[in-house]
Write a protein that holds these residues in place. Sequence first.
Motif, mmCIF file in Angstrom:
data_model
loop_
_atom_site.group_PDB
_atom_site.id
_atom_site.type_symbol
_atom_site.label_atom_id
_atom_site.label_comp_id
_atom_site.label_asym_id
_atom_site.label_seq_id
_atom_site.Cartn_x
_atom_site.Cartn_y
_atom_site.Cartn_z
ATOM 1 N N GLU A 295 -7.005 6.302 -0.136
ATOM 2 C CA GLU A 295 -5.753 7.006 0.167
ATOM 3 C C GLU A 295 -6.019 8.383 0.778
ATOM 4 O O GLU A 295 -5.267 8.851 1.636
ATOM 5 N N MET A 296 -7.094 9.013 0.342
ATOM 6 C CA MET A 296 -7.430 10.341 0.860
ATOM 7 C C MET A 296 -8.187 10.274 2.187
ATOM 8 O O MET A 296 -8.443 11.301 2.806
ATOM 9 N N GLY A 297 -8.540 9.059 2.604
ATOM 10 C CA GLY A 297 -9.280 8.916 3.854
ATOM 11 C C GLY A 297 -10.756 9.226 3.715
ATOM 12 O O GLY A 297 -11.440 9.474 4.722
ATOM 13 N N PHE A 298 -11.262 9.198 2.480
ATOM 14 C CA PHE A 298 -12.665 9.531 2.236
ATOM 15 C C PHE A 298 -13.591 8.326 2.340
ATOM 16 O O PHE A 298 -14.801 8.485 2.476
ATOM 17 N N THR A 299 -13.022 7.109 2.221
ATOM 18 C CA THR A 299 -13.837 5.900 2.305
ATOM 19 C C THR A 299 -13.245 4.933 3.308
ATOM 20 O O THR A 299 -12.056 4.963 3.611
ATOM 21 N N GLU A 300 -14.110 4.068 3.814
ATOM 22 C CA GLU A 300 -13.707 3.046 4.776
ATOM 23 C C GLU A 300 -14.318 1.729 4.348
ATOM 24 O O GLU A 300 -15.513 1.658 4.012
#
Length: 322
Positions: free
Chosen positions: A55-60
Amino acid sequence: MSPSIRSERKYLELLRILAESHEPLGAKRLSEKMAERGFVLSDRAVQYYLQYLDEMGFTEKIGNRGRILTEAGTAESESALVDERIGFIISRLEQLSFRSTFNPATGTGSVAYNLSFVREEDLPGVTAAFDEVAESGYGFLSTYRIVDADPRIPDGHVGIMTACSVTLDGVLQKMGIPARLEYAGRMAVDENGSAGFLDLIGYRGTSVDPLHLFISAGLTAINRLVTTRAGVALANVRAVPAAARDRVEEAAGLMMECGFTFPAGNGIGEFNLPRHPYRLSVVAFSGMNMVANAVEKGYAIRTEIGAGTIPFERITGATGSR
């Protein structure tokens, strides 16, 4: 989901694991790695944290292989872990020394190792640089191992294992000698073999590995050392009780018979280090001197210091049992 999750120790540890990984990690593997570090989390609990990271865009997510950190995630790990990393390096090395089981009296057991990654086309030149250090006696162990079948090795690269000097700490501890790894430093050596430290970085007050720092900053002179016998090498300093001198000398002597090398006087003594009435400094050349020599020659090398342990005979090709 509460932002307070970002202050949780489990969240920080998951970030660290993802930042250290060279490949995508799924919830099951992350749960296993967390357990190795003392955090018992179910796959479902790991998914809870991964949902926040997504959700925070820290993982893909990479297909079914698992997740990697994004550029934002890498920046988050660097900022969130800076305080955490102080003391982390020494803790990892101390754990590795404890896991080392090498017995210099028999030449058997496991030693700690560093793992370097080099491009396949650079391997001949890199091994030539490693050989120069080994033959001149400025490495920690006079041999190394080439590895091409390891999941950690990137495509188009070859791995090289070199012995890590925390093996010495493991040997001393197994002999009942309390050993405390204190510093990494640059050691100036002259033509007569005398040596003294130019710089020291304490392991317990840094968030980066000091040996990597010295090498990347171009502060070594290994090539000059192996060709003229006067230059600047890397070495580690540990402290032991002064009363243990005889036993340390015994350990160093046995290790040298197995192919390990030490500075003048078996590395035992003050050199130009501060004196202490009850502690004795023990110095060992770093296995990273081989890497530094290759870097000085212009080769690109990435090295994981303290990558694991391996049976001594596998890194030397020796049969053991002396």
